[in-house]
Design an enzyme around this catalytic site. Structure first.
Site, PDB file in Angstrom:
ATOM      1  N   GLY A   1      10.163  55.283 114.763  1.00  0.00           N
ATOM      2  CA  GLY A   1      10.912  54.981 113.565  1.00  0.00           C
ATOM      3  C   GLY A   1      10.345  53.865 112.728  1.00  0.00           C
ATOM      4  O   GLY A   1      10.940  53.514 111.700  1.00  0.00           O
ATOM      5  N   ASP A   2       9.229  53.282 113.144  1.00  0.00           N
ATOM      6  CA  ASP A   2       8.647  52.175 112.386  1.00  0.00           C
ATOM      7  C   ASP A   2       7.130  52.218 112.560  1.00  0.00           C
ATOM      8  O   ASP A   2       6.569  53.286 112.795  1.00  0.00           O
ATOM      9  CB  ASP A   2       9.253  50.848 112.847  1.00  0.00           C
TER      10      ASP A   2
END
Length: 471
Positions: free
Chosen positions: A255-256
């Protein structure tokens, strides 16, 4: 009438360009044997299985004491050639536990280490001195699931077993703002040297996944890192104030940021003063929706330099390459070389973002400006790219010697480049780059552009890469 003198000069210019271009290619071939072999299967003279200490692999029984007791027992062999802790097939629920020096933690193919969903099983420890507080909240931070400090010769490996942080409960606490302390990493090693992490799958970290901090001689090789694309701050691999780090042959979907190179936060990072340097990244594939493929910063106050990345493939992602910083960070990012990048379905290919304005406290110095210079990005191709580059320096603190070479992007935006407060050069870039970078690299400015020094690969003068060959 044909001006033969003018034609001669044009031919010389073309030859200079070609010569310079091909001279930039050779390092990748010479460097291809680096970091490739690790002895993660090293035979330790002593070995135990986690079941010998009462562990139950049913996914329900909490095995923290079993891991702690096994490693305590193996510590007696640290000066006798080291030891191996074998985790067989099963689902082994545990809270945080510490590693020791001269240890191999080995996971069988069907072994899964599961992080407890009870925050009490992740003790709170002091903040990192280069951050001054927890990254998310003032005060301490939860300790990582697998943790170690002041260690030598540590191997975390196996036959593609899995370490699953079961981070969804932490993500929900973060989103609901009910956390009392900063979330834990999945693996964190501090002040350690001779670290190998290989041949495993890491899943669902509560926060950053693999975090070597204040470490030297680290290899992360042939790992898969997975988390939902909407999971908050689940970075893949974050070398932090560490040197001589090799990351290769990894697949990361999180997610990052897939990889984020850091070195401390504002006045604490400046005071601690330990840079990240000599970082090699090779054969990285992955995707993200809220981060980038390779990031430097935004916590870079101790400095980041000598980063070499090649053979990268990013798809269905927000950003491919980013440098993140802000007023108050101080520090530097310099001597960065990124090449042979393939992109597909990426929103922004290259980004410099100077507006990461989150600070640890009110005591940071807004006049501490970062120095960003000698950044070379070359040999990039991309299809279905929205924006080629958003390159924004800081007013009164321009980024210098930014060099773009041999970049071809199929861009959907009518404004492919947006640049401010930067200076540099380019050659063979399509679509045509922004005005501050339009001056040609060749023949006058190749020395202003950072590229891998030949001596790094010289058998007579091996320095920052030589440690990798000795393992």
């Amino acid at each position: 009438m044909i001006d033969s003198k003018n034609i001669s000069f044009q031919l010389v210019d073309v030859l200079l360009v070609l010569l310079a271009f091909f001279s930039h290619v050779t390092w990748a071939v010479k460097g291809s044997s680096r970091c490739r072999q690790t002895d993660s299967g090293e035979i330790r003279p002593h070995s135990v299985t986690i079941t010998e200490f009462g562990a139950v692999g049913d996914g329900v029984t909490l095995n923290t004491k079993a891991f702690q007791n096994a490693i305590f027992y193996l510590n007696s062999f640290a000066d006798k050639g080291g030891a191996k802790l074998f985790v067989p097939a099963g689902r082994w629920l545990t809270g945080s536990f510490d590693l020791i020096s001269h240890l191999t933690l080995w996971l069988d193919k069907d072994a899964v280490i599961l992080g407890s969903k009870n925050s009490d099983d992740w003790p709170v420890v002091d903040p990192l001195p280069s951050y001054g507080r927890g990254r998310e909240l003032p005060g301490g931070r939860h300790r990582s699931l697998i943790y170690g400090r002041n260690l030598t010769d540590v191997i975390i490996t196996g036959d593609n077993g899995t370490i699953d942080g079961q981070g969804s409960v932490w993500w929900n606490w973060f989103r609901s703002k009910t956390l009392n302390y900063t979330r834990p990493h999945l693996v964190e090693l501090m002040n350690s040297t001779g670290v190998v992490i290989s041949n495993l799958t890491f899943m669902n970290s509560p926060f950053w996944t693999i975090h070597p901090v204040y470490c030297s001689h680290v290899i992360v090789q042939n790992v898969t890192i997975l988390a939902p694309l909407d999971s908050p701050n689940t970075d893949g691999i974050d070398p932090d104030s560490s040197d001589d780090v090799c990351i290769e042959d990894c697949y990361i979907s999180t997610g990052d940021d897939l990889i984020a190179i850091k070195s401390g936060w504002d006045e604490y990072g400046i005071s601690f003063g330990r840079p990240s340097t000599n970082i090699i990244i090779r054969r990285l594939t992955g995707q993200n929706r809220n981060g980038s493929g390779i990031a430097i910063g935004s916590e870079m106050s101790g400095g980041v330099s000598e980063v070499y990345a090649e053979n990268l493939y990013f798809f269905n992602s927000s950003t491919a390459i980013i440098i993140k910083t802000a007023r108050g960070r101080g520090g530097y990012v310099r001597n960065i070389y990124i090449s042979n990048v393939t992109l597909a379905g990426v929103d922004t290919a290259i980004r410099f973002n100077s507006n990461f304005s989150q600070h640890p406290d009110e005591y940071y110095d807004p006049n501490a400006l970062p120095v960003i210079k000698r950044i070379t990005i070359k040999d990039v191709i991309g299809d279905n790219i929205k924006v080629a580059g958003l390159l924004k320096g800081i007013e009164g603190d321009s980024f210098h010697d930014i060099c773009l070479l041999n970049i071809t992007l199929n861009v959907t935006s009518e404004s492919p480049w947006n640049c401010s407060y930067i200076q540099g050069y380019s050659a063979f870039v399509s679509p045509e780059t922004c005005e501050p970078l339009k001056e040609s690299i060749y023949p006058k400015h190749s020395s202003d552009c950072y590229h891998l020094p030949n001596h790094l690969w010289s058998s007579g003068n091996q320095n920052s890469g030589s440690w990798l060959l000795s393992w």
